[in-house]
Write a protein that holds these residues in place. Structure first.
Motif, PDB file in Angstrom:
ATOM      1  N   ARG A  41      17.786  -4.454  -7.066  1.00 39.66           N
ATOM      2  CA  ARG A  41      16.227  -4.598  -6.396  1.00 39.66           C
ATOM      3  C   ARG A  41      16.271  -4.088  -5.130  1.00 39.66           C
ATOM      4  O   ARG A  41      15.193  -3.896  -4.255  1.00 39.66           O
ATOM      5  N   VAL A  42      17.614  -3.632  -4.458  1.00 41.68           N
ATOM      6  CA  VAL A  42      17.366  -3.057  -3.227  1.00 41.68           C
ATOM      7  C   VAL A  42      17.215  -1.627  -3.209  1.00 41.68           C
ATOM      8  O   VAL A  42      18.183  -0.806  -3.834  1.00 41.68           O
ATOM      9  N   HIS A  43      16.486  -1.140  -2.240  1.00 42.31           N
ATOM     10  CA  HIS A  43      15.832   0.369  -2.318  1.00 42.31           C
ATOM     11  C   HIS A  43      15.845   0.989  -0.948  1.00 42.31           C
ATOM     12  O   HIS A  43      15.482   0.056  -0.290  1.00 42.31           O
ATOM     13  N   LEU A  44      16.321   1.936  -0.747  1.00 38.66           N
ATOM     14  CA  LEU A  44      16.043   2.682   0.414  1.00 38.66           C
ATOM     15  C   LEU A  44      14.890   3.559   0.473  1.00 38.66           C
ATOM     16  O   LEU A  44      14.751   4.705  -0.196  1.00 38.66           O
ATOM     17  N   ASP A  45      13.652   2.878   1.095  1.00 35.98           N
ATOM     18  CA  ASP A  45      12.291   3.570   1.270  1.00 35.98           C
ATOM     19  C   ASP A  45      11.698   3.530   2.349  1.00 35.98           C
ATOM     20  O   ASP A  45      10.806   2.620   2.577  1.00 35.98           O
ATOM     21  N   PRO A  46      11.970   4.491   3.142  1.00 34.35           N
ATOM     22  CA  PRO A  46      11.342   4.564   4.651  1.00 34.35           C
ATOM     23  C   PRO A  46       9.972   4.464   4.407  1.00 34.35           C
ATOM     24  O   PRO A  46       9.076   3.681   5.244  1.00 34.35           O
ATOM     25  N   GLU A  47       9.221   5.113   3.607  1.00 37.55           N
ATOM     26  CA  GLU A  47       7.800   5.215   3.528  1.00 37.55           C
ATOM     27  C   GLU A  47       7.141   3.795   3.065  1.00 37.55           C
ATOM     28  O   GLU A  47       6.123   3.493   3.700  1.00 37.55           O
ATOM     29  N   ARG A  48       7.653   3.277   2.156  1.00 37.82           N
ATOM     30  CA  ARG A  48       7.308   1.712   1.628  1.00 37.82           C
ATOM     31  C   ARG A  48       7.414   0.848   2.981  1.00 37.82           C
ATOM     32  O   ARG A  48       6.651   0.082   3.288  1.00 37.82           O
ATOM     33  N   LEU A  49       8.496   0.880   3.740  1.00 34.07           N
ATOM     34  CA  LEU A  49       8.595   0.166   4.872  1.00 34.07           C
ATOM     35  C   LEU A  49       7.811   0.225   5.931  1.00 34.07           C
ATOM     36  O   LEU A  49       7.123  -0.579   6.402  1.00 34.07           O
ATOM     37  N   TYR A  50       7.388   1.531   6.154  1.00 37.59           N
ATOM     38  CA  TYR A  50       6.272   2.039   7.021  1.00 37.59           C
ATOM     39  C   TYR A  50       4.737   1.289   6.677  1.00 37.59           C
ATOM     40  O   TYR A  50       4.251   0.713   7.326  1.00 37.59           O
ATOM     41  N   GLU A  51       4.715   1.267   5.384  1.00 38.39           N
ATOM     42  CA  GLU A  51       3.111   1.008   5.038  1.00 38.39           C
ATOM     43  C   GLU A  51       3.276  -0.566   5.272  1.00 38.39           C
ATOM     44  O   GLU A  51       2.475  -1.043   5.432  1.00 38.39           O
ATOM     45  N   ILE A  52       4.558  -1.398   4.689  1.00 40.86           N
ATOM     46  CA  ILE A  52       4.514  -2.833   5.043  1.00 40.86           C
ATOM     47  C   ILE A  52       4.132  -3.307   6.504  1.00 40.86           C
ATOM     48  O   ILE A  52       3.380  -4.033   6.665  1.00 40.86           O
ATOM     49  N   GLU A  53       4.963  -2.284   7.242  1.00 42.71           N
ATOM     50  CA  GLU A  53       4.998  -2.850   8.761  1.00 42.71           C
ATOM     51  C   GLU A  53       3.399  -2.496   9.190  1.00 42.71           C
ATOM     52  O   GLU A  53       2.963  -3.348  10.141  1.00 42.71           O
ATOM     53  N   THR A  54       2.944  -1.644   8.832  1.00 39.61           N
ATOM     54  CA  THR A  54       1.427  -1.110   9.256  1.00 39.61           C
ATOM     55  C   THR A  54       0.585  -2.279   8.668  1.00 39.61           C
ATOM     56  O   THR A  54      -0.296  -2.753   9.457  1.00 39.61           O
ATOM     57  N   ARG A  55       0.665  -2.713   7.467  1.00 38.18           N
ATOM     58  CA  ARG A  55      -0.413  -3.768   6.966  1.00 38.18           C
ATOM     59  C   ARG A  55      -0.033  -5.192   7.789  1.00 38.18           C
ATOM     60  O   ARG A  55      -0.922  -5.744   8.065  1.00 38.18           O
ATOM     61  N   MET A  56       1.052  -5.535   7.901  1.00 41.47           N
ATOM     62  CA  MET A  56       1.488  -6.808   8.759  1.00 41.47           C
ATOM     63  C   MET A  56       0.939  -6.608   9.953  1.00 41.47           C
ATOM     64  O   MET A  56       0.352  -7.705  10.623  1.00 41.47           O
ATOM     65  N   SER A  57       1.040  -5.258  10.716  1.00 42.46           N
ATOM     66  CA  SER A  57       0.384  -5.451  11.991  1.00 42.46           C
ATOM     67  C   SER A  57      -1.091  -5.582  12.200  1.00 42.46           C
ATOM     68  O   SER A  57      -1.326  -6.446  12.842  1.00 42.46           O
ATOM     69  N   VAL A  58      -1.699  -5.073  11.140  1.00 45.41           N
ATOM     70  CA  VAL A  58      -3.164  -5.109  11.052  1.00 45.41           C
ATOM     71  C   VAL A  58      -3.464  -6.714  10.676  1.00 45.41           C
ATOM     72  O   VAL A  58      -4.369  -7.157  11.287  1.00 45.41           O
ATOM     73  N   ILE A  59      -2.711  -7.431   9.777  1.00 44.83           N
ATOM     74  CA  ILE A  59      -3.125  -8.842   9.426  1.00 44.83           C
ATOM     75  C   ILE A  59      -2.852  -9.637  10.755  1.00 44.83           C
ATOM     76  O   ILE A  59      -3.630 -10.345  11.291  1.00 44.83           O
ATOM     77  N   HIS A  60      -1.621  -9.400  11.377  1.00 41.14           N
ATOM     78  CA  HIS A  60      -1.434 -10.160  12.642  1.00 41.14           C
ATOM     79  C   HIS A  60      -2.465  -9.903  13.732  1.00 41.14           C
ATOM     80  O   HIS A  60      -2.862 -11.066  14.555  1.00 41.14           O
ATOM     81  N   GLN A  61      -3.028  -8.936  13.901  1.00 39.29           N
ATOM     82  CA  GLN A  61      -3.863  -8.387  14.928  1.00 39.29           C
ATOM     83  C   GLN A  61      -5.280  -9.256  14.894  1.00 39.29           C
ATOM     84  O   GLN A  61      -5.892  -9.926  15.595  1.00 39.29           O
ATOM     85  N   LEU A  62      -5.449  -9.198  13.446  1.00 39.14           N
ATOM     86  CA  LEU A  62      -6.803  -9.945  12.992  1.00 39.14           C
ATOM     87  C   LEU A  62      -6.654 -11.426  13.040  1.00 39.14           C
ATOM     88  O   LEU A  62      -7.702 -12.149  13.588  1.00 39.14           O
TER      89      LEU A  62
END
Length: 554
Positions: free
Chosen positions: A290-311
């Motif tokens: 289940r463990v994958h090295l996926d920097p692009e997906r990590l960036y997507e998740i951090e971006t979405r979490m940031s937007v949610i926390h801002q709102l």
């Protein structure tokens, strides 16, 4: 009925136990002897408020218990059943303990209860009529309450009150909606917030799911290294490992005498450990997959979490509550947009309820008008017997324009005390002595219609005497044939009419003062009536008069 009263360390009472029976009971004694102590103590047991000043000086607490007997189908018995209080053989005990530091405790049949609940029950047990009761006759609300008690209008009153409360509740909703109709700015703001939040397309518990995935991606390299190390320790192909070691142990154990209990148990334990290690290898492999090295997906998740926390910060709520917040905003917006239709619906419902209320209030008014004629006749007959031969009372019922919780009637006693006078308000016509007689008449008449089993009259015969006092005594005695009646009195004619007679005495030993209450028997009763007739010196003449008075009254 009230059966017992036990008083400990109350005022000038050290210890007092009284047993009561049915009928009319009189309490007499010299002025200042403490005749009202029994009433004051009983009132505390019934839930009246008090402070530490009622405790006998030098004592830490006072303790008062009142015992009652009620029928199984009576209102008090039903009240106890509703509150899950056992009522063995119809007995009720109200206890009140007041402590010197100011706190108090109240009990119903041994269970602690707040004072408000005790008072709720006590109102169904005892009704107290005080000597200043006539002062309340100045209030029209008293006139209405007495008429409704006489007419037994409780069910009608409850229906009118229920409808009134429903009308008020709907009117409050109408007022609130009428205020919301002007909130165009609020509607615009709600729509903007909903659009902003809906653009995120939030899912329930999304922030938690994103956080878990973020943890897996952010620590992927570390997790993979740890997983490989664990796998190697368990089952490495290049060197010694746990599984190989366990297999070697099993091989050695098989060469030992397996019939020995210790060898057999050891073999089973090691074999179980090997099986668990093999299962652990499978679990770790599944985790590693289940463990994958996926920097692009990590960036997507951090971006979405940031937007949610801002709102979430913008709306001053927790990130997990954003999804529910959208629904709440939408609900408020829908209510505002639907306010016009809801308002029409509520107004229609309100008109229907008001019409129903009006019908119930009119029914109550007709019943009041009918009972008012009967009550006025009884009061008139009574006051004429009590020394107002030309007195006359009528009850005027005036419709009110505004709906009330008790109906739409103003009830007022109108009285004429002397011939040639016009009927007018009590406060304008009656003197203090006349008010006392009118009040006493009303209390005795309405009490006969009530359901309260015990009545207590506290010096309500003040200001009367002679034949009038004798008549009051006969009225109270007659009332005592149906209900339990207590009467604190200064009038010998009233005391002579009692079925039971207690004398209150105050004694002192030059250090402390005590009050004693004694049940009088035949000769003692004669002496007490004689004292009331002729003062402290009892003569054969006053004793003879007392005997005659007792004979006439009984």
């Amino acid at each position: 009925m009230l059966t017992t009263l036990c008083i400990e360390q109350f005022a000038i009472v050290q210890h007092l136990e009284l047993d009561f029976s049915q009928g009319m009971t009189a309490f007499t004694g010299e002025t200042g002897a403490g005749k009202s102590i029994m009433i004051d103590a009983l009132m505390l047991a019934l839930g009246d408020r008090a402070d530490a000043s009622v405790i006998r000086p030098g004592q830490e607490k006072c303790d008062i218990t009142a015992g009652f007997f009620v029928g199984q189908d009576s209102e008090p018995a039903h009240w106890l059943a509703e509150h899950d209080i056992p009522c063995d053989e119809g007995e009720i005990y109200l206890r009140r303990v007041i402590y010197a530091e100011g706190r108090s405790k109240s009990y119903i049949n041994g269970q602690p209860f707040p004072l408000q609940k005790v008072k709720e029950l006590s109102e169904k047990l005892v009704h107290i009529h005080g000597q200043h009761q006539h002062q309340t006759l100045m209030h029209h609300s008293t006139h209405r309450q007495q008429l409704d008690q006489y007419g037994k209008n409780q069910l009608l009153l409850e229906e009118v009150a229920r409808l009134y409360k429903q009308c008020q509740k709907i009117q409050q909703e109408i007022d609130a909606l009428q205020g919301q109709e002007q909130q165009a700015d609020r509607i615009a703001l709600l729509q903007f917030q909903i659009d902003e939040l809906s653009a995120l397309n939030l899912h329930e518990n999304e922030i938690e799911i994103l956080y878990q995935e973020h943890q897996m991606l952010h620590h992927a390299k570390e997790y993979l290294q740890k997983s490989q190390q664990i796998h190697a320790l368990l089952n490495s192909e290049d060197g010694p490992n746990i599984c190989t070691g366990l297999n070697q142990i099993l091989h050695l154990l098989s060469q030992l005498p397996t019939e020995q209990a210790q060898i057999k148990n050891t073999f089973e334990l090691i074999n179980g450990a090997l099986i668990q290690c093999e299962e652990a290898i499978d679990e770790m492999q599944q985790f590693a997959d289940r463990v994958h090295l996926d920097p692009e997906r990590l960036y997507e998740i951090e971006t979405r979490m940031s937007v949610i926390h801002q709102l979430a910060r913008k709306y001053h709520i927790d990130s997990n509550q954003l999804h529910e917040h959208v629904h709440n905003l939408q609900k408020e917006l829908d209510n505002l947009k639907d306010s016009e239709g809801r308002l029409v619906q509520l107004k229609t419902q309100h008109r229907q309820l008001v019409a129903t209320y009006d019908a119930a209030a009119l029914k109550l008014r007709k019943e009041r008008q009918k009972q008012a004629l009967l009550l006025a006749k009884e009061i008139t007959r009574s006051i004429q017997q009590l020394g107002m031969p030309k007195g006359r009372v009528e009850i005027e019922i005036t419709p009110l324009e505004k709906m009330q919780i008790h109906g739409m009637d103003k009830v007022e006693y109108k009285v004429c005390t002397n011939p040639g006078m016009e009927l007018d308000s009590l406060s304008k016509v009656a003197s203090g002595g006349e008010l006392s007689r009118i009040s006493l008449s009303i209390q005795m008449i309405t009490a006969q219609k009530g359901t309260t089993p015990t009545l207590l009259f506290d010096e309500v015969d003040v200001g009367i005497g002679g034949a009038t006092a004798a008549l009051v005594g006969q009225m109270l005695r007659k009332l005592g044939e149906r209900l339990q009646v207590f009467c604190v009195t200064h009038q010998p004619q009233v005391a002579a009419a009692a079925h039971n007679h207690f004398m209150v005495e105050k004694q002192s030993d030059n250090k402390e003062t005590f009050t004693h209450i004694t049940l009088l028997h035949s000769m003692e009763k004669i002496d007490e009536i004689a004292r009331m007739l002729g003062g402290l010196t009892i003569t054969e003449q006053t004793r003879s008069h007392a005997k005659e008075l007792l004979l006439q009254s009984n």
